[in-house]
Design an enzyme around this catalytic site. Structure first.
Site, short mmCIF file in Angstrom:
data_model
loop_
_atom_site.label_atom_id
_atom_site.label_comp_id
_atom_site.label_asym_id
_atom_site.label_seq_id
_atom_site.Cartn_x
_atom_site.Cartn_y
_atom_site.Cartn_z
N LYS A 16 1.05 -1.02 -0.17
CA LYS A 16 -0.14 -0.26 -0.02
C LYS A 16 1.26 1.61 0.03
CE LYS A 16 -4.04 -1.84 1.66
NZ LYS A 16 -5.49 -2.58 2.39
N ARG A 37 -3.83 -9.99 5.91
CA ARG A 37 -4.03 -10.34 3.79
C ARG A 37 -2.58 -9.82 3.27
NH1 ARG A 37 -6.07 -7.18 -0.10
NH2 ARG A 37 -8.39 -8.79 -0.83
N1 HH2 Z 1 -7.72 -3.96 1.42
C1 HH2 Z 1 -8.20 -3.83 0.06
C2 HH2 Z 1 -8.74 -4.40 -0.02
N2 HH2 Z 1 -9.73 -5.40 0.49
N3 HH2 Z 1 -9.84 -5.99 2.85
C3 HH2 Z 1 -9.41 -6.08 4.19
N4 HH2 Z 1 -10.28 -6.16 5.00
N5 HH2 Z 1 -9.00 -5.50 5.01
C4 HH2 Z 1 -7.72 -4.39 3.55
O1 HH2 Z 1 -6.93 -4.05 3.80
C5 HH2 Z 1 -7.72 -4.60 2.38
C6 HH2 Z 1 -9.05 -5.23 1.93
C7 HH2 Z 1 -7.24 -2.99 -1.20
O2 HH2 Z 1 -6.23 -4.33 -1.39
P1 HH2 Z 1 -6.18 -5.36 -3.05
O3 HH2 Z 1 -7.53 -5.85 -3.04
O4 HH2 Z 1 -4.53 -5.63 -3.15
O5 HH2 Z 1 -6.27 -3.98 -4.09
P2 HH2 Z 1 -7.31 -3.30 -4.69
O6 HH2 Z 1 -8.70 -2.88 -3.93
O7 HH2 Z 1 -7.59 -2.47 -5.67
O8 HH2 Z 1 -8.21 -4.52 -5.02
#
Ligand code: HH2
Length: 414
Positions: free
Chosen positions: A362, A396
């Site tokens: 992030k 995660r």
């Molecule tokens: N961060 C993201 C998405 N979902 N869920 C939880 N519980 N906690 C988090 O910190 C979290 C989450 C963002 O990361 P990513 O899925 O890689 O990115 P994107 O939302 O762009 O798909």
């Protein structure tokens, strides 16, 4: 904050807000227990002694100035201490925040005494009791009758993003076959849960329709369910209309970045289906959440807001084994807020549920180091190690293999 018309945003059912915000700021219990065992104290003797030695700081918001003065007297009389702002001794009225210092034993005496005191202190005694009880509750996450946290210090949640626009891997696994292969690889590398997402929630992202989200998600979910019959599968969605068919297609649990706030049907759906739910903290919409995030006290506000979401989930019928809490690293937060939340992650232990943290790749890592998104693995490992040491149970992550090694070593230290 403006809400796009196509996202059903609700604040959920009316919730009785608690008057006080009570949470711990310091957890050294494990260290004390280990020191006692190392000294040769018997297993039976440790809880008794640890209770007497277990100094704990409690952060208490929402006190009345007169109540704060009585609280200090009561805490001093049992051998503890209360730090108060100078305004209390100058008789300035208004809400007061205090830091309480004492052992479990002293808190035990304090709550008994407070029950007979005025200015809301009876309510505070209940809040302190709840906080201490919830801190001690075993952390559980039950999937198909099995507690995934049983006998484990941590669980790795591997991310499978079936999206064209995720911030770090958008477009890489949009093809279902590629996503399924990726999920299988993460499982082989040590993931204890896979989290499948078909809508990006990166800052500035546009919402996608239910139909599009299901079109991306369901084939991958079905494929992974067939390929990995025993692997716990989580679905990262804010929509009940996506979560319901996902649960039908073999998902075990739901991960909601809005903590139940975007869709009033999601929490009741999980309760009705007995599906565990991750309640993540955020404010506003992903599209606009990073425009001007602002907190007076980020840790205190995140604890209070997560508690509201947690109480709504409990009122709907979810409970231990079915709720996971997450401070929402990178969601409506500045880098300093994200770092404060890891530094004081133990504050969330007053909620009584396993803590999930997701800092993987992030922006805060970029802000701290200048590293581009494809080069943030070292920073991710450091932040997740810090989170583990501060009480996170579920991390995660995008890079499972590297986390399996780093976290195993960190967990061995504690
Ligand atoms: N961060 C993201 C998405 N979902 N869920 C939880 N519980 N906690 C988090 O910190 C979290 C989450 C963002 O990361 P990513 O899925 O890689 O990115 P994107 O939302 O762009 O798909």
């Amino acid at each position: 904050m403006n809400e796009p018309a196509n996202r059903a945003v609700s604040v959920g059912p009316p919730i009785q807000r608690c008057r006080f915000n009570v949470f711990p700021l310091d957890l050294q219990r494990e260290e004390r227990r280990r020191a006692l065992l190392a000294l040769g104290v018997s297993e039976e003797g440790v809880p008794h002694l640890a209770r007497r030695m277990d100094a704990l700081l409690l952060h208490v918001q929402g006190l009345d100035a007169r109540g704060a003065a009585i609280l200090k007297q009561d805490m001093l009389s049992v051998g503890g201490e209360v730090a108060l702002p100078d305004t209390v001794s100058r008789f300035v009225q208004g809400p007061v925040t205090a830091l309480l210092m004492g052992t479990r034993r002293q808190y035990g005496y304090l709550v008994k005494g407070l029950k007979a005191q005025p200015y809301g202190l009876k309510g505070l005694s209940v809040e302190i009791e709840h906080c201490l009880q919830r801190m001690d509750r075993p952390r559980t996450l039950v999937v198909r009758g099995k507690n995934l946290l049983e006998g484990r210090r941590f669980l790795i949640m591997g991310v499978v993003n079936v999206t064209p626009d995720s911030f770090s891997d958008g477009g890489k696994y949009l093809d279902p076959a590629a996503a399924i292969e990726h999920g299988k690889r993460l499982a082989a590398e040590g993931a204890g849960i896979l989290d499948l997402g078909a809508e990006s929630s990166r800052p500035g992202s546009e919402p996608v329709s239910e139909e599009e989200e299901k079109r991306r998600l369901i084939p991958v979910l079905e494929g992974l369910r067939r390929a990995l019959p025993d692997m716990p599968l989580s679905v990262d969605t804010t929509k009940a209309a996506v979560a319901a068919p996902a649960l039908d297609a073999g998902a075990d649990m739901i991960n909601d970045i809005s903590g139940g706030a975007f869709d009033p049907d999601l929490v009741p759906l999980c309760a009705q289906r007995g599906a565990p739910l991750v309640l993540m903290h955020s404010r506003g919409e992903p599209k606009t959440m990073q425009e001007a995030p602002s907190y007076d006290d980020c840790v205190a506000e995140v604890v209070a807001e997560l508690r509201t979401r947690m109480e709504a989930a409990e009122a709907a019928g979810l409970g231990p084994g079915q709720i996971v809490v997450d401070p929402g690293f990178g969601f409506a937060k500045r880098p300093e807020d994200n770092l404060a939340l890891i530094a004081h992650l133990e504050a969330l232990s007053c909620l009584g549920y396993p803590i999930l943290l997701g800092a993987s790749r992030k922006r805060t890592i970029g802000a701290l180091t200048g590293a581009p998104v494809e080069d943030r693995l070292p920073g991710t490992l450091a932040l997740h190690t810090a989170a583990l040491l501060k009480g996170a149970s579920i991390l995660r992550v995008h890079d499972v293999r590297e986390h399996a090694q780093a976290l195993a070593c960190a967990a061995a230290v504690v």
